[in-house]
Design a protein around this motif. Structure first.
Motif, short mmCIF file in Angstrom:
data_model
loop_
_atom_site.label_atom_id
_atom_site.label_comp_id
_atom_site.label_asym_id
_atom_site.label_seq_id
_atom_site.Cartn_x
_atom_site.Cartn_y
_atom_site.Cartn_z
N LEU A 60 0.83 -1.22 0.03
CA LEU A 60 -0.05 0.01 0.04
C LEU A 60 1.05 1.18 0.13
O LEU A 60 0.51 2.35 -0.68
CB LEU A 60 -0.83 -0.19 1.15
N GLU A 61 1.94 1.12 0.63
CA GLU A 61 2.74 2.26 0.62
C GLU A 61 3.29 2.55 -0.76
O GLU A 61 3.68 3.62 -1.15
CB GLU A 61 3.85 2.20 1.79
N ASN A 62 3.69 1.56 -1.14
CA ASN A 62 4.42 1.49 -2.62
C ASN A 62 3.28 2.08 -3.65
O ASN A 62 3.46 3.07 -4.58
CB ASN A 62 4.88 0.22 -2.98
N SER A 63 2.04 1.85 -3.59
CA SER A 63 0.79 2.32 -4.31
C SER A 63 0.85 3.65 -4.05
O SER A 63 0.49 4.60 -4.81
CB SER A 63 -0.21 1.34 -4.12
N LEU A 64 0.89 4.15 -2.90
CA LEU A 64 0.62 5.40 -2.37
C LEU A 64 1.80 6.39 -2.79
O LEU A 64 1.34 7.37 -3.34
CB LEU A 64 0.60 5.78 -0.78
N ALA A 65 3.03 5.71 -2.78
CA ALA A 65 4.23 6.71 -3.51
C ALA A 65 4.10 6.74 -5.18
O ALA A 65 3.99 7.92 -5.57
CB ALA A 65 5.31 6.13 -3.19
N TYR B 176 0.88 6.74 -6.45
CA TYR B 176 -0.26 7.67 -6.85
C TYR B 176 0.33 9.03 -6.81
O TYR B 176 -0.13 9.83 -7.48
CB TYR B 176 -1.24 7.35 -5.80
N GLU B 177 1.24 9.33 -5.47
CA GLU B 177 1.55 10.84 -5.56
C GLU B 177 2.50 11.37 -6.68
O GLU B 177 2.34 12.41 -6.97
CB GLU B 177 2.45 10.88 -4.02
N LYS B 178 3.42 10.26 -6.90
CA LYS B 178 4.14 10.48 -8.35
C LYS B 178 3.47 10.80 -9.36
O LYS B 178 3.64 11.61 -10.33
CB LYS B 178 5.39 9.22 -8.22
N ARG B 179 2.31 9.89 -9.56
CA ARG B 179 1.56 10.00 -10.76
C ARG B 179 0.72 11.37 -10.70
O ARG B 179 0.55 12.15 -11.66
CB ARG B 179 0.44 8.77 -10.62
N ASN B 180 0.31 11.79 -9.28
CA ASN B 180 -0.50 13.10 -9.51
C ASN B 180 0.70 14.36 -9.85
O ASN B 180 0.11 15.29 -10.29
CB ASN B 180 -0.82 13.43 -7.88
N SER B 181 1.99 14.10 -9.39
CA SER B 181 2.83 15.00 -9.96
C SER B 181 3.08 15.22 -11.41
O SER B 181 3.50 16.10 -12.00
CB SER B 181 4.12 14.81 -9.08
N LEU B 182 2.92 14.08 -12.07
CA LEU B 182 3.01 13.90 -13.53
C LEU B 182 1.90 14.48 -14.18
O LEU B 182 1.91 14.76 -15.52
CB LEU B 182 3.18 12.35 -13.95
N LEU B 183 0.93 15.10 -13.63
CA LEU B 183 -0.15 15.73 -14.17
C LEU B 183 0.07 17.15 -14.56
O LEU B 183 -0.80 17.73 -15.41
CB LEU B 183 -1.46 15.67 -13.33
#
Length: 453
Positions: free
Chosen positions: A276-281, A283-290
């Motif tokens: 889950l922590e990997n998924s959260l990281a 997701y956060e990285k993916r949000n920064s790629l927007l």
């Protein structure tokens, strides 16, 4: 005139009256022509012995010296849809400036609170890990308590076993004493009967000793029962030890099994937390790629995908950018036959398209409008056009290149080789021979030093 007609003009007209007629009457024109030919021949001979710099000419394009200074396109590592542009073509952007905003097109990332929900899941799973850890500790305590209780029970059972064995020995001694007493009582009875028959003892004495014999036999039987009961207690005590070992072995095994199950569940929950922590990281990285940002200072060249709402795949070019800080260079293409003549550090004359120049390839000193450069890189394999790519940059010993020069402009390069007489160069060109192969002085000296070593 040619004087081929029988009717000569000179018989009717005096040509000396005219300047042109006087000029045609000179008799030294042949001498003048011979002088001109002689002077021209001398000049040609002198020119043939003048020095001529052999060279290799090629065409090229203006580029940059370093790869990170060349025009590039920006891509998105994730698929998406264009939402908003923050720049327009021709704008100057600094490193980190936002160029455009995109949005998700995959349904699994539509949730705006995806990162918050994933964080809540991590907290819940972390609490579950703590609970499992507490359960593991409790089971460890229970296991230690069972081990301690087993030791005490076994010690108690062993003590009882020793007591039973000692009681058997004591009862066996008592049994032996009772047996001796019974034998003595029987002997006394027989003696009394014998004396009674002889008239020495009364019948009463016989009855008394018979009663004592019966009592002694009763005590013997009773003591034998006690001895057998003591032996039975020894067997029961030994059986009790085995029962305790088996019972607590089962309890310890069950406690150990529960302990391993709790540890396994804790490790499994920790793995889920890590996932889950990997998924959260991610997701956060993916949000920064927007948000597509500028990787370095530069100018926006062209918007490749421009419409609002247009979708694109990952890795698809979105916009072109030209770095603001760059060092110009020229890439030229050399034929394979001329490649052995090219060496790093050699001087090259460059003529740029759009800048007028008068070029004498064999006399670079009298050329006008060319710029100095030197070779910095030579490719080791040929390109698709069958020629080798050579990279040159400005020679610091010569003047600067034009400030208005831009990447992508055309260029004509002249690589200067060995100095030879003009007659040799004409003879070489007529016979289609390549320029003289040579090695620069610095490379020649280095090879000699290596040979000495």
């Amino acid at each position: 005139m040619l004087n081929i007609s029988h009717n000569k003009v000179s018989e009717f007209l005096d040509l000396n009256q005219y300047k042109s007629g006087k000029a045609t009457q000179h008799t030294n024109q042949h001498n003048l022509f011979r002088r001109v030919l002689l002077i021209s021949l001398i000049l040609v001979i002198i020119i043939l012995f003048l020095p001529w710099t052999q060279n290799v000419t090629s065409k090229g394009l203006v580029t940059t010296l370093k790869p990170n200074q060349r025009p590039q396109t920006l891509q998105s590592p994730i698929p998406g849809r264009i939402d908003q542009w923050f720049v327009q073509e021709g704008d100057f952007v600094k490193q980190g400036d936002t160029i455009l905003k995109i949005s998700e097109v995959k349904s699994e990332y539509f949730d705006d609170q995806l990162t918050e929900r994933t964080g809540d899941q991590i907290k819940a799973k972390s609490a579950s890990v703590d609970a499992y850890r507490s359960k593991v500790q409790a089971l460890k305590n229970q296991y230690a308590a069972l081990q301690q209780e087993q030791q005490l029970k076994l010690e108690q059972a062993r003590n009882k076993y020793l007591q039973s064995k000692l009681k058997v020995e004591s009862d066996s001694i008592d049994l032996e004493a009772a047996k001796i007493k019974a034998n003595i009582a029987e002997t006394q009875l027989q003696r009394t009967i014998s004396l009674q028959e002889q008239g020495l003892k009364a019948v009463k004495d016989v009855e008394e000793y018979r009663n004592k014999l019966q009592e002694a036999n009763a005590k013997y039987v009773s003591q034998e029962n006690k001895w057998l009961a003591s032996k039975n207690e020894v067997i029961n005590a030994n059986l009790n030890i085995s029962t305790i070992s088996a019972t607590y072995g089962d309890k310890l095994s069950k406690a150990q099994s529960d302990l391993y199950s709790a540890e396994s569940s804790a490790l499994d929950t920790e793995a889920q937390v890590s996932k889950l922590e990997n998924s959260l990281a991610n997701y956060e990285k993916r949000n920064s790629l927007l948000y597509i940002t500028a990787p370095q200072d530069g100018y926006i060249n062209k918007a490749i995908i421009s419409g609002i709402g247009e979708t694109f795949k990952e890795g698809e070019p979105l916009v072109g950018i030209m770095p603001a800080n760059y060092e110009l260079a020229v890439e030229m293409w050399v034929r394979p036959i001329d490649l052995p003549l090219i060496h790093k550090g050699e001087h090259v004359q460059v003529q740029f398209e759009g800048w007028p120049a008068i070029v004498f390839s064999g006399w670079p000193n009298v050329s006008y409008g060319t710029y100095g450069a030197e070779i910095v890189a030579i490719e080791n394999f040929a390109g698709k056009n069958g020629m080798y790519r050579v990279l040159i940059t400005r020679d610091p010993n010569y003047g600067p290149w034009p400030e208005a020069l831009r990447v992508g402009s055309g260029a004509q390069t002249i690589t200067l080789l060995e100095d030879v007489p003009i007659w040799f160069e004409i003879w070489r060109q007529i016979n289609s021979f390549p320029p003289n192969f040579y090695v620069p002085d610095d490379e020649d000296s280095s090879k000699k030093s290596e040979n000495k070593k």
